[in-house]
Design an enzyme around this catalytic site. Sequence first.
Site, short mmCIF file in Angstrom:
data_model
loop_
_atom_site.label_atom_id
_atom_site.label_comp_id
_atom_site.label_asym_id
_atom_site.label_seq_id
_atom_site.Cartn_x
_atom_site.Cartn_y
_atom_site.Cartn_z
N HIS A 57 0.81 -1.22 0.00
CA HIS A 57 0.00 0.00 0.00
C HIS A 57 0.85 1.28 0.00
CE1 HIS A 57 0.51 0.09 4.50
NE2 HIS A 57 0.37 1.39 4.31
N SER B 250 4.27 2.41 8.20
CA SER B 250 3.89 1.42 7.19
C SER B 250 5.10 0.91 6.41
CB SER B 250 2.90 2.04 6.21
OG SER B 250 1.65 2.25 6.80
N GLY B 251 5.10 -0.39 6.16
CA GLY B 251 6.17 -1.00 5.39
C GLY B 251 7.38 -1.38 6.20
N GLY C 138 2.97 6.40 9.22
CA GLY C 138 4.36 6.64 8.87
C GLY C 138 5.26 5.44 9.12
N ASP D 196 -0.35 -7.56 1.79
CA ASP D 196 0.21 -6.20 1.76
C ASP D 196 1.73 -6.27 1.83
OD1 ASP D 196 0.44 -3.49 1.75
OD2 ASP D 196 -0.39 -3.16 3.75
#
Length: 315
Positions: free
Chosen positions: A75, A221-222, A219, A123
């Site tokens: 995402h 994410s990933g 922030g 994801d």
Amino acid sequence: MKFITAFSVAGVIFLSIAGSLCQLDVCGRAPLNVRIVGGNNATAGAWPWQVRIHVHKYLCGGTLINKDWVLSAAHCFNNVSDPYTVMFFGRLNQSGSNPHEIIRTASRIIRHPNYNDQPHNNDIALVQLNSSVTFSDYIKPVCLAAAGSVFSADTESWVTGWGRLQFGGTLPDTLQEVMIPIVNNSDCDKAYRVFNISITSNMICAGLLNQGGKGQCQGDSGGPMVSKKDSLWIQSGIVSFGKGCAEPKYPGVLARVSQYQNWIKSYMSSNPPGFVEFNPTSNSNLGCMPNLLLFSLSLTFSIIPFTFYSLYLSS
């Protein structure tokens, strides 16, 4: 003498090939990480696989998994073209000097073909670097949880990133770290059913259930969630989504890395990441069998010269 030299060269070649086929000799080791319990600000080199990703105007985290690839969340790359993606390695602070930092751009971004943004199933994304990075104490790949890994409830896990300190709050300047336990999928699923979100086997959850106060936020994410087994740090999850930030009723939800071993390896067969089976009830099962086979061959071909030269293999 020519005979010995020939075998010596062969041994060196085989050792070189063996080392290039897997990250198990370097992954998951953080020599500058000396902490046992958590704090807030991380220190330089504590999490050497942490990557800061700037995707156009968005900020995400990522994980270095070998010299050419970064693991992140699908995402993070919605409707954004590759040239806008910049990655920072060896970074500690968002401002000021980062003496160990290097910068790369993306040459290719691969989102999982079955990614579904509602509710962020699969994801996961791979980012290929425009040029390789060189490993150091401040820049190293993480080990990845192999297929069959078991992260039972309450397993101590660490999430790191530059995400907001609270919902709608400011972004920190220094890389943050937090230790939170795994929450089993059934409890996590019950929590999110109120939003008609199902927690699938491709997800893993973590947080202080019924307590809150610690966890991932916007922030992050990933970015990675890792757990330590023996001397190795193993990535179990990729920060995906959550309700608010570290709310008591809603654990953070992450992509479960162990579900994607074959998919990840399919893009980097010549230099796969180090996959390690995480299972508290058994010994770690190290992946990359071709590496072990070639290493055995290298010892066979180089046994004579090794009687004359001292070789030190770091663990």
